[in-house]
Design a protein around this motif. Structure first.
Motif, PDB file in Angstrom:
ATOM      1  N   ASN A 172       0.409  -7.387   5.174  1.00  0.00           N
ATOM      2  CA  ASN A 172       0.902  -6.241   5.944  1.00  0.00           C
ATOM      3  C   ASN A 172       1.222  -5.020   5.094  1.00  0.00           C
ATOM      4  O   ASN A 172       1.896  -4.091   5.550  1.00  0.00           O
ATOM      5  CB  ASN A 172       2.134  -6.616   6.792  1.00  0.00           C
ATOM      6  N   HIS A 173       0.768  -5.003   3.836  1.00  0.00           N
ATOM      7  CA  HIS A 173       0.884  -3.782   3.036  1.00  0.00           C
ATOM      8  C   HIS A 173       0.086  -2.670   3.731  1.00  0.00           C
ATOM      9  O   HIS A 173      -0.945  -2.948   4.360  1.00  0.00           O
ATOM     10  CB  HIS A 173       0.325  -4.041   1.638  1.00  0.00           C
ATOM     11  N   PRO A 174       0.539  -1.417   3.657  1.00  0.00           N
ATOM     12  CA  PRO A 174      -0.211  -0.333   4.308  1.00  0.00           C
ATOM     13  C   PRO A 174      -1.681  -0.277   3.904  1.00  0.00           C
ATOM     14  O   PRO A 174      -2.545   0.051   4.733  1.00  0.00           O
ATOM     15  CB  PRO A 174       0.541   0.928   3.837  1.00  0.00           C
ATOM     16  N   PHE A 175      -2.006  -0.595   2.646  1.00  0.00           N
ATOM     17  CA  PHE A 175      -3.399  -0.602   2.222  1.00  0.00           C
ATOM     18  C   PHE A 175      -4.192  -1.655   2.991  1.00  0.00           C
ATOM     19  O   PHE A 175      -5.348  -1.432   3.367  1.00  0.00           O
ATOM     20  CB  PHE A 175      -3.524  -0.889   0.718  1.00  0.00           C
ATOM     21  N   GLN A 176      -3.570  -2.813   3.215  1.00  0.00           N
ATOM     22  CA  GLN A 176      -4.271  -3.875   3.939  1.00  0.00           C
ATOM     23  C   GLN A 176      -4.473  -3.495   5.397  1.00  0.00           C
ATOM     24  O   GLN A 176      -5.538  -3.736   5.971  1.00  0.00           O
ATOM     25  CB  GLN A 176      -3.503  -5.186   3.835  1.00  0.00           C
ATOM     26  N   ARG A 177      -3.476  -2.900   5.997  1.00  0.00           N
ATOM     27  CA  ARG A 177      -3.597  -2.503   7.406  1.00  0.00           C
ATOM     28  C   ARG A 177      -4.687  -1.453   7.571  1.00  0.00           C
ATOM     29  O   ARG A 177      -5.403  -1.440   8.566  1.00  0.00           O
ATOM     30  CB  ARG A 177      -2.255  -1.964   7.920  1.00  0.00           C
ATOM     31  N   ARG A 178      -4.824  -0.583   6.569  1.00  0.00           N
ATOM     32  CA  ARG A 178      -5.835   0.471   6.642  1.00  0.00           C
ATOM     33  C   ARG A 178      -7.210  -0.031   6.214  1.00  0.00           C
ATOM     34  O   ARG A 178      -8.240   0.508   6.606  1.00  0.00           O
ATOM     35  CB  ARG A 178      -5.413   1.649   5.762  1.00  0.00           C
ATOM     36  N   GLY A 179      -7.234  -1.069   5.367  1.00  0.00           N
ATOM     37  CA  GLY A 179      -8.499  -1.664   4.963  1.00  0.00           C
ATOM     38  C   GLY A 179      -9.160  -1.025   3.775  1.00  0.00           C
ATOM     39  O   GLY A 179     -10.314  -1.342   3.457  1.00  0.00           O
ATOM     40  N   THR A 256      -6.589  -8.968   0.134  1.00  0.00           N
ATOM     41  CA  THR A 256      -7.405  -8.168  -0.780  1.00  0.00           C
ATOM     42  C   THR A 256      -7.942  -6.946  -0.044  1.00  0.00           C
ATOM     43  O   THR A 256      -8.182  -6.993   1.163  1.00  0.00           O
ATOM     44  CB  THR A 256      -8.583  -8.974  -1.352  1.00  0.00           C
ATOM     45  N   VAL A 257      -8.121  -5.869  -0.803  1.00  0.00           N
ATOM     46  CA  VAL A 257      -8.517  -4.591  -0.230  1.00  0.00           C
ATOM     47  C   VAL A 257      -9.594  -3.963  -1.116  1.00  0.00           C
ATOM     48  O   VAL A 257      -9.456  -3.951  -2.343  1.00  0.00           O
ATOM     49  CB  VAL A 257      -7.307  -3.634  -0.138  1.00  0.00           C
ATOM     50  N   PRO A 258     -10.672  -3.430  -0.537  1.00  0.00           N
ATOM     51  CA  PRO A 258     -11.668  -2.712  -1.341  1.00  0.00           C
ATOM     52  C   PRO A 258     -11.127  -1.379  -1.830  1.00  0.00           C
ATOM     53  O   PRO A 258     -10.233  -0.790  -1.205  1.00  0.00           O
ATOM     54  CB  PRO A 258     -12.833  -2.520  -0.371  1.00  0.00           C
ATOM     55  N   THR A 259     -11.648  -0.905  -2.952  1.00  0.00           N
ATOM     56  CA  THR A 259     -11.230   0.367  -3.540  1.00  0.00           C
ATOM     57  C   THR A 259     -12.310   1.419  -3.383  1.00  0.00           C
ATOM     58  O   THR A 259     -13.469   1.097  -3.100  1.00  0.00           O
ATOM     59  CB  THR A 259     -10.892   0.187  -5.030  1.00  0.00           C
ATOM     60  N   ASP A 260     -11.933   2.668  -3.614  1.00  0.00           N
ATOM     61  CA  ASP A 260     -12.890   3.756  -3.435  1.00  0.00           C
ATOM     62  C   ASP A 260     -13.920   3.824  -4.557  1.00  0.00           C
ATOM     63  O   ASP A 260     -14.987   4.402  -4.385  1.00  0.00           O
ATOM     64  CB  ASP A 260     -12.157   5.093  -3.310  1.00  0.00           C
ATOM     65  N   LEU A 261     -13.609   3.236  -5.710  1.00  0.00           N
ATOM     66  CA  LEU A 261     -14.531   3.238  -6.844  1.00  0.00           C
ATOM     67  C   LEU A 261     -14.903   1.801  -7.202  1.00  0.00           C
ATOM     68  O   LEU A 261     -14.086   0.889  -7.074  1.00  0.00           O
ATOM     69  CB  LEU A 261     -13.881   3.915  -8.057  1.00  0.00           C
TER      70      LEU A 261
END
Length: 308
Positions: A172-179, A256-261
């Motif tokens: 439930n981290h904001p990064f995970q919710r946003r994907g 886990t969350v993908p990154t922009d780079l």
């Protein structure tokens, strides 16, 4: 669900590409794709995310992989009961690093012991520099290590597996919710830095190419400490799929969350002294790993990414 589904799924998970899995299994790509779709339909969840880089496992896929390995291993053990044992005998002095012996090697050592009971493998855990020196001085015959860490031109290597690195966050981290997350955003969060197997050195190498710096809250050699800190919301980190588990020791979930780079992969494989002629036991081990992993990568040819 049948053994074909599991076999095709595991091959795709380990190679990261349908094409490479199909090559390893000597079947068509459409057969692999169809089997995975059937398996996902039966399980009611996506096991992979399709991207330009290949097939990346979802959280559900990584959890299912462990069960698939266990089922296929039991089947393999059952079929071996009717096979003759290999007549090969001899001693191999094998060196390995902390990450590899913890997350990669034990399964394969067990399989080698079952296939070739006359083969004695003497195992040594050391850091990469000590392994390189030992290979060059003939104290070790061969090593299984992070080939992406190798720097010595007098060594040859063969990469077997490339493990994708991803951002780890608490449930439930904001990064995970946003994907997704950018390195600019990651740099504003507390960061847990793993140090074992040159992981910190590697992290700083790819961070330096982003134009940002991590805000390091803790440096630790313990993967479990990293897992617990992340799961409890005390920071985030970037580590490879090979060391990823969806739960901390306290039972809290990690996403886990993908990154922009793009982040360089962590590469695992074999290394030996350049020009070494393999005796029969070494050739048996080398052939085992080649057959276990589809389309081994080209020999080492320069400094690459490293660490967990």
């Amino acid at each position: 669900m049948n053994f074909r589904h599991l076999k095709y799924f595991v091959a795709t998970a380990e190679t990261g590409q349908v094409r490479r899995a199909a090559t390893a299994l000597s079947i068509s790509q459409s057969s692999v794709t169809g089997a995975i779709r059937e398996l996902e339909a039966e399980l009611g969840t996506a096991l992979f995310q399709r991207s330009a880089r290949g097939m990346e496992m979802t959280d559900a896929g990584r959890e299912f992989l462990a069960s698939a390995h266990e089922i296929l291993e039991k089947l393999d053990e059952a079929t071996k009961l009717t096979r003759r044992h290999s007549a090969v005998s001899g001693v191999i002095t094998l060196a390995t690093t902390y990450t590899v012996i913890g997350y990669f090697l034990p399964y394969h050592l067990d399989r080698l012991a079952q296939l070739h009971p006359g083969l004695e493998i003497r195992l040594h855990e050391l850091n990469r520099e000590s392994i390189e020196e030992g290979l060059l001085s003939n104290r070790f015959d061969i090593a299984v290590l992070l080939t992406s860490n190798l720097t010595n031109p007098d060594l040859e290597s063969e990469t077997l597996l490339r493990s994708t690195r991803r951002l780890w966050v608490a449930n439930n981290h904001p990064f995970q919710r946003r994907g997704k997350a950018s390195f600019a955003e990651i740099a504003r969060e507390d960061y847990i830095m793993l140090t074992v197997d040159e992981a910190a050195h590697t992290a700083m190498k790819y961070w330096s190419m982003t134009g940002h710096q991590p805000r390091v809250k803790l440096r630790t050699s313990s993967v479990e400490a990293v897992r617990s800190m992340v799961a409890n919301g005390q920071g985030i980190t970037i580590l490879s799929d090979m060391v990823y588990r969806p739960w901390s020791l306290e039972g809290k979930r990690i996403g886990t969350v993908p990154t922009d780079l793009d982040i360089p992969s962590m590469d695992i494989g074999l290394a030996w002294r350049r020009g070494l002629e393999f005796n029969r036991p070494l050739a048996i081990m080398h052939d085992y790993f080649r057959q276990a992993f589809a389309s081994p990568q080209a020999p080492y040819s320069g400094l690459r990414s490293s660490g967990a």
